[in-house]
Design an enzyme around this catalytic site. Structure first.
Site, mmCIF file in Angstrom:
data_model
loop_
_atom_site.group_PDB
_atom_site.id
_atom_site.type_symbol
_atom_site.label_atom_id
_atom_site.label_comp_id
_atom_site.label_asym_id
_atom_site.label_seq_id
_atom_site.Cartn_x
_atom_site.Cartn_y
_atom_site.Cartn_z
ATOM 1 N N GLU A 1 0.967 -1.686 0.191
ATOM 2 C CA GLU A 1 -0.044 -0.121 0.108
ATOM 3 C C GLU A 1 0.999 1.134 0.080
ATOM 4 O OE1 GLU A 1 -3.808 -2.820 0.135
ATOM 5 O OE2 GLU A 1 -1.478 -2.880 1.212
ATOM 6 N N TYR B 1 3.939 1.746 1.918
ATOM 7 C CA TYR B 1 4.104 2.192 3.506
ATOM 8 C C TYR B 1 5.221 1.772 2.692
ATOM 9 C CZ TYR B 1 -0.226 3.468 5.477
ATOM 10 O OH TYR B 1 -1.560 3.688 5.156
ATOM 11 N N ARG C 1 2.811 -8.417 4.005
ATOM 12 C CA ARG C 1 2.073 -7.996 3.356
ATOM 13 C C ARG C 1 2.572 -8.143 2.269
ATOM 14 N NH1 ARG C 1 -2.755 -5.318 4.369
ATOM 15 N NH2 ARG C 1 -4.042 -5.007 2.614
ATOM 16 N N HIS D 1 -1.992 3.506 -1.995
ATOM 17 C CA HIS D 1 -2.495 4.732 -1.662
ATOM 18 C C HIS D 1 -2.667 6.451 -2.534
ATOM 19 C CE1 HIS D 1 -4.273 3.143 2.062
ATOM 20 N NE2 HIS D 1 -2.960 3.215 2.585
ATOM 21 N N CYS E 1 -20.931 -5.701 3.108
ATOM 22 C CA CYS E 1 -20.227 -4.960 2.595
ATOM 23 C C CYS E 1 -20.647 -4.711 1.235
ATOM 24 C CB CYS E 1 -19.441 -5.518 3.277
ATOM 25 S SG CYS E 1 -17.868 -3.759 2.499
ATOM 26 N N GLN F 1 -18.181 4.914 4.051
ATOM 27 C CA GLN F 1 -18.486 6.366 4.166
ATOM 28 C C GLN F 1 -18.814 6.330 5.332
ATOM 29 O OE1 GLN F 1 -23.154 7.250 3.344
ATOM 30 N NE2 GLN F 1 -22.619 5.957 0.622
ATOM 31 N N ALA G 1 -34.076 3.666 6.813
ATOM 32 C CA ALA G 1 -34.584 4.109 8.103
ATOM 33 C C ALA G 1 -35.334 3.227 8.724
ATOM 34 C CB ALA G 1 -34.339 5.836 8.391
ATOM 35 N N ALA H 1 -28.014 7.596 3.290
ATOM 36 C CA ALA H 1 -28.301 6.582 4.169
ATOM 37 C C ALA H 1 -27.454 5.696 5.980
ATOM 38 C CB ALA H 1 -28.341 5.052 2.857
#
Length: 674
Positions: A165, A167, A215, A253, A335, A340, A385, A660
């Protein structure tokens, strides 16, 4: 016989046997930074109880300069070790296993003390890093090894060394960020020296029995990224240095290719893990956009990996594997990769949660205990809701009647799932429909609830949603004007369209109008072509040297807003750039600071600036109104007139970009206290 024989089969990593082949991937939740270790333990224990084969914590900093941000959590003191012991004890008590991720951010750190192989500033962080000298490199290695030893002292079953990623360790691997000419730079053998040495020293610190995950970045998606031969060379060296298993990392990223957003095809990068697997003698884990047990099972059955990593799906449902194992896969809250409440929160410095599961990271604060007194509850409106309120209330023992005037449940989610790139919303609506079939819920479709219908209930919840807002623009006879509802329901506005309003709905409508043919989200090959992703064995870093090849837009689209700023600036922190880039590739013309003068049969007359003197005509076939929403409170007003007490939730309470996340959270919290 189990429907998931491969997913549910045990696997031995070193000397530790896991009960199944699921990995809860690392996520930064912000929990560790709260200092509430009971809450942290409850979060991880819930996932262990829910069947996770192996859990990886959020990234723990090995030292202050390596923290993602100032104050980032790590194991620096004996007190830290004692606190983490509460987490590992809780996980082990539920029969689970857990490893700690060691994450050194390098130049991605949001701190002035950040360090890197070379003094090259990251485009996504504000501070230029300090180039490490030989002594500085040794310090980083020693600190990472010390963090590993402390993890064992804290009861972890091992560690994951974060090498992807973009890093710190990843930064040493590529010439894009490593311009050194000493033994830590130059040739690839030198550039990979640091991650290999880190793994070797971490193995010594852990001892021979603990799990050591590395990783590894299989595709960098940046210029001058690693070649596939280099990835394989590194993987073999990492295995030789003592790693137990290789976990898949996808993209840096800073890459301008989406990798985990909802528009990315499911398992879009699993073929890379399949390609690496025969090159090494240790297990490999596949990851990214895997969110159902059926998909995980297929990947394992086809030999594409030895384990499957899912991160955000464990936020959406802490019982992911337990439900799959007991024949309740349809009850797994999906998922939808919206980002969000998880990544958008993380990168805004807020505590992580989940749009579909407000209890994620709030397990000790938001609870659904049995109701002390069962009540008759009416819920009006089967949008997000209303559905969540009904499900939580019924789960607590209340008798719920859910009224919905349309013939199907879902409300505005039924519009969202028609947007290309948002196909995951189909699964969310299906999950809600499944959960509404539980005992205690009477669903009345095609029922327009009136005040008379509601007078006999103990509690009334009004979740009647929103209606489109009329922006008050003059419209001449013969002009063609549509609402966003018309377009998402399939209306054809012609080949040239102006969209008024560049919020989330405006972008969704634009995506719908420019897309023709199959959605790239459902066609991985088409998606890769659209975004310029090549096989890393064909192109360094996995970037097509000719760039993206988007399918021509189906229409000429103008996306306009009154606010004098770049359209899309208010979209999700981690997904807004994707929507802007996608529409830019389709040549959508985006403009801010627009005044809407009038709509005529010839098109839309606009002006810019306060004086409104210079007007221009956008010659379009139709205009689509995406100028916001207003709460639908007709029923609420009638209940007020009758003096009937009720609760207002979701869009009926606050109409804001069809939010939502807020609606579902508000509904769950209300139902938890009724």
């Amino acid at each position: 016989m189990s429907s998931y024989p491969n997913l549910l089969s045990p696997i031995t990593l070193g000397t530790i046997t896991l009960r199944n082949r699921s990995l809860m991937g690392s996520m930064h939740t912000g929990l560790e930074e709260t200092g509430d270790w009971g809450r942290i333990a409850a979060f991880y224990a819930a996932r262990a109880k829910g069947g996770a084969g192996l859990i990886v914590t959020g990234g723990m900093a090995p030292n202050r300069e390596g923290g993602v941000f100032p104050g980032a959590a790590g194991l620096f003191t004996d007190r830290d070790i004692a606190n983490h012991r509460r987490v590992t004890d809780a996980v082990h008590a539920e029969g689970g296993h857990i490893v700690m991720q060691i994450l050194h951010a390098g130049r991605y750190a949001y701190g002035k003390d950040c360090v890197a192989p070379s003094a090259i500033k990251s485009p996504i962080s504000p501070f230029p890093p300090r180039e490490l000298d030989e002594a500085g490199i040794e310090k980083q290695i020693a600190d990472i090894a010390t963090a590993a030893a402390r993890a064992i002292a804290a009861g972890y079953d091992g560690v994951e060394v974060m090498g992807s990623e973009g890093y710190f360790l990843n930064q040493f691997l590529v010439a894009h960020t490593n311009r050194r000419s000493d033994r830590w730079g130059g040739t690839y053998a030198n550039r990979m020296r640091l991650p290999v040495e880190v793994v070797r020293r971490v193995r010594i610190a852990l001892g021979p029995e603990a799990i050591l995950i590395y990783r590894i970045s299989l595709i960098d998606l940046i210029p001058d990224g690693s070649t596939w031969d280099e990835v394989v060379q590194l993987a073999k060296a990492i295995e030789g240095a003592g790693a137990t298993v290789l976990n898949t990392g996808i993209g840096w990223h800073e890459a301008r290719v989406p990798t985990i957003a909802t528009s990315v095809p499911r398992a879009a990068f699993a073929h890379l893990t399949a390609r690496l697997r025969p090159e090494v003698g240790i297990p490999v884990i596949t990851s990214n956009r895997i969110n159902t047990p059926d998909l995980a099972e297929r990947l394992l059955a086809e030999g594409m990996a030895d384990m499957v990593s899912m991160a955000r799906p464990w936020l959406a449902d802490a019982e992911f594997v337990a439900k799959a194992a007991s024949g309740r896969a349809a009850e797994i809250a999906p998922c939808i990769a919206c980002n969000q409440a998880c990544l958008d929160h993380t990168f805004s410095g807020r505590l992580t949660s989940c749009l579909v599961n407000p209890r994620a990271c709030h397990e000790t604060e938001l609870t659904y205990p049995p109701a002390p007194v069962a009540k008759r509850i009416a819920v009006v409106g089967a949008g997000p809701a209303g559905m969540m309120a009904a499900i939580v209330a019924a789960g607590r023992g209340h008798d719920v009647t859910l009224f919905e005037r349309s013939p199907e449940v879902g409300g505005q989610l039924n519009l969202a799932r028609r947007v290309p790139g948002k196909e995951e919303f189909h699964g969310l609506v299906a999950w809600f429909a499944t959960m509404l079939r539980q005992p205690g819920i009477t669903l009345r479709l095609g029922a327009q609830a009136t005040a008379d219908d509601l007078s006999g209930f103990d509690e009334v919840v009004v979740a009647t949603g929103v209606i489109p807002r009329d922006p008050g623009i003059p419209v001449e006879p013969g002009a063609r004007v549509f609402s966003y509802i018309d377009i998402l329901n399939g209306a054809d506005p012609g080949r040239r369209v102006a969209i008024i309003g560049a919020g989330g709905i405006g972008f969704d409508v634009a995506e719908t109008l420019v897309q023709e043919g199959p959605s790239p989200t459902l066609d991985p090959a088409l998606w890769r072509r659209e975004w310029g992703v090549a096989a890393p064995w064909d192109a360094r870093g996995g970037l097509d040297p000719d760039g993206p090849h988007p399918h021509p837009a189906a229409r000429e689209v103008h996306l306009l807003q009154r606010k004098a700023e770049k359209p899309g600036r208010q979209l999700g922190k981690t997904t807004g750039w994707i929507h802007r880039a996608s529409l830019a590739m389709k040549r959508v013309r985006m403009r801010g600071g627009v005044n809407y003068e009038r709509i005529t049969p010839e098109g839309l007359w606009i002006s810019q600036g306060a004086d409104r003197t210079r007007q221009e005509l956008l010659e379009v076939d139709a205009v689509v109104l995406c100028a916001g929403q207003e709460p639908e409170r007709g029923l609420s007003a009638e209940l007020h007139r009758r003096g009937l007490r009720h609760h207002l939730i979701g869009g009926a309470d606050v109409a804001a970009e069809l939010d939502a996340k807020r609606a579902i959270d508000q509904a769950a919290r209300l139902a938890a206290r009724l």
